[in-house]
Design an enzyme around this catalytic site. Structure first.
Site, short mmCIF file in Angstrom:
data_model
loop_
_atom_site.label_atom_id
_atom_site.label_comp_id
_atom_site.label_asym_id
_atom_site.label_seq_id
_atom_site.Cartn_x
_atom_site.Cartn_y
_atom_site.Cartn_z
N THR A 196 0.81 -1.23 0.00
CA THR A 196 0.00 0.00 0.00
C THR A 196 0.83 1.27 0.00
O THR A 196 0.32 2.35 -0.30
CB THR A 196 -0.93 0.03 1.23
N CYS A 232 2.25 2.56 9.48
CA CYS A 232 1.26 2.57 10.56
C CYS A 232 1.95 2.38 11.90
O CYS A 232 3.09 1.94 11.98
CB CYS A 232 0.25 1.44 10.38
N CYS A 236 -2.61 -0.13 14.77
CA CYS A 236 -3.53 0.31 13.72
C CYS A 236 -4.74 -0.63 13.65
O CYS A 236 -4.59 -1.86 13.63
CB CYS A 236 -2.83 0.33 12.37
N ARG A 261 3.93 6.74 3.16
CA ARG A 261 3.07 7.82 3.63
C ARG A 261 2.37 7.41 4.92
O ARG A 261 2.13 6.22 5.16
CB ARG A 261 2.01 8.17 2.58
N CYS A 299 -0.42 6.59 7.57
CA CYS A 299 -1.77 6.04 7.52
C CYS A 299 -2.78 7.08 8.00
O CYS A 299 -2.58 7.73 9.03
CB CYS A 299 -1.84 4.80 8.41
N CYS A 311 -4.73 5.41 11.54
CA CYS A 311 -4.11 5.34 12.87
C CYS A 311 -3.22 6.52 13.18
O CYS A 311 -2.76 6.67 14.31
CB CYS A 311 -3.33 4.03 13.03
N ASP A 356 15.74 10.68 51.57
CA ASP A 356 14.48 11.42 51.68
C ASP A 356 13.65 10.88 52.84
O ASP A 356 13.47 9.66 52.99
CB ASP A 356 13.71 11.30 50.37
#
Length: 489
Positions: free
Chosen positions: A30, A34, A38, A63, A65, A68, A439
């Site tokens: 694709t 992601c 996702c 690129r 998604c 998501c 402490d």
């Protein structure tokens, strides 16, 4: 983690949100990348390629998604648990140093050559400092596009792009949408009509227990600089291009963040500092799993998992406040700090009222007449020595510093003992393994739980909690009824 293919595939198939930000899944069929969680049907393993950063995915031609939104996942916890050059570089890039000072400025802060820094980032993250900064600019642009009604030219400028053309090309390449299309797709109620105001959601890895986190910030809030109002922690911010005011409110699955900025170019830095303040990039599952191995701590962790370490938005400010808090109550420390703020802080306007000043800069504090300080003479010496070193740059407790080196420099200052140095290491330097065996609250909790209460014996016992001793301190403190442990109402 991205080189462990089998583990990454299991995380993707189980949609495990714990690994969001640890690695990114690029899908060969694709051309998108992601986050592991996702919600779409996972691709076949042979079609997955794993990268350690969004920038590496973008450099490889993938690129983001649209479902998501991997560019908005929590940051890798690696950069806040390590003190090596790559981790320090990533903290600086997140703070916008490359955009303001370039790669040479980044390298100078780290004490390495530009070539050395680039080589180490490429080896571990698959992208150099310019590509990492570019990915961050794209994310900032998306936030401004979707959450403000600023003109696109102003968005480009605020996000750090050198030209409108570069801005347009980058947004299209990263998100496969033009800037105007991103704005059209954003929910209508995301727009803010008030100039200079940005509202957004800060993601985190679950679980997150807000009690000690916001309780600590509210209980120690310095009047004029910080306040708790209507379920939100608010404070002023000193930023590279101006000042800002932030409101942070805990929600079940995010932190609601509202930023009022004098200059929109400060957005990236402001977000980075707020995430750091709330320790939002921590991996609570890893932390709690380690602490549960101790049968004494296990019930505390099981009762309220996901405690974070409250940190700071200004390391120098916190170092000063740590000195003001030496051997006095929380209320007394607030009073000392409020006096300094009223006398030497820079006045700001808060449209919602309540906040009046920025915390004084080190330079301003270096000009304070010691005789005006209502504290013992030895502490005056500690205070004046610290602020003079901060003002002349000989001491820098910032995010780029080497933790061991900074600890040594602090210990060399008069009046700096283990408690002061360790609390600065925990909350300012961000060392997840900082420990406070001297402490009083820690020792009291240890005694009540049947742990050794002397510093040496407790330190030896706490070796099993490493590298998360700063988180163990939060669980020990939480056994007390002090206001720092409760979410204000």
């Amino acid at each position: 983690m991205h080189i462990d293919t089998e583990r990454c595939v299991r995380a993707v198939r189980s949609k495990d949100a714990r690994f969001d930000g640890w690695f990114f899944t690029a899908v060969l069929t694709t051309g998108i990348y992601c986050r592991p969680s996702c919600p779409v049907v996972p691709p076949k393993p042979e079609n997955m390629v794993f990268h350690p950063s969004a920038a590496a995915c973008q450099q490889a031609g993938f690129r983001a998604c649209k479902r998501c939104r991997p560019d908005t996942s929590p940051g890798s916890p690696e950069w806040n648990r390590r003190a090596d050059v790559v981790a320090r570089a990533m903290r600086l890039i997140a703070d916008g140093v490359v955009d303001r000072e370039g790669v040479t400025g980044l390298a100078a802060r780290l004490g390495y050559s530009s070539r050395q820094v680039e080589r180490q980032l490429l080896a571990e993250l698959g992208a150099g400092p310019l590509a990492l900064a570019r990915a961050q600019r794209a994310q900032t642009a998306r936030l401004l596009i979707e959450t403000t009604d600023l003109p696109m030219a102003e968005v480009a400028f605020a996000a750090g792009f050198s030209s409108i053309r570069t801005f347009n090309d980058t947004v299209r390449e990263v998100f496969a949408l033009a800037p105007s299309e991103l704005r059209t797709r954003a929910p209508r109620n995301a727009y803010r009509s008030t100039p200079g105001v940005v509202s957004l959601r800060l993601p985190f890895r679950a679980p997150l227990n807000p009690d000690n986190l916001f309780g600590h910030l509210a209980a120690t809030a310095v009047p004029g600089v910080e306040e708790w109002r209507e379920g939100a922690y608010r404070r002023t911010l000193r930023l590279p291009y101006g000042h800002g005011i932030v409101s942070l409110a805990p929600r079940p699955d995010h932190i609601a963040c509202r930023l009022t900025l004098g200059d929109p170019r400060d957005l990236t830095v402001a977000i980075s500092r707020c995430r750091r303040l709330l320790d939002l990039d921590a991996d609570p599952v890893a932390v709690d799993d380690q602490l549960r191995t101790d049968p004494v701590l296990a019930p505390l962790v099981d009762k309220a998992p996901g405690r974070r370490v409250p940190r700071t938005v200004d390391e120098a400010e916190f170092a000063v406040r740590a000195v003001l808090g030496q051997q006095v109550s929380t209320a007394a420390a607030r009073t000392h700090a409020a006096r300094l703020v009223a006398a030497h802080g820079e006045a700001v306007e808060d449209p919602e009222g309540g906040l009046t000043h920025l915390f004084p800069s080190a330079a301003a504090l270096a000009e304070v007449d010691p005789d005006t300080l209502a504290m013992p003479r030895t502490r005056r010496t500690t205070f004046t020595t610290l602020v003079s070193h901060l003002a002349d740059g000989s001491l820098n407790p910032g995010i780029e510093t080497d933790w061991a080196e900074t600890r040594a420099r602090l210990l060399a200052l008069p009046g700096f003992g283990p408690w002061t140095v360790d609390v600065i290491a925990m909350r300012a330097l961000g060392d997840p393994d900082a420990f406070l065996p001297t402490d009083l609250g820690v020792r009291r909790a240890a005694r009540e739980l049947g742990l050794p209460s002397t510093p040496a014996a407790l330190t030896a016992r706490a070796a099993a909690w490493r590298p998360w001793r700063a988180y163990a301190v939060q669980y020990l403190w939480a056994t007390d009824s002090h206001p720092i442990n409760f979410l204000p109402v």
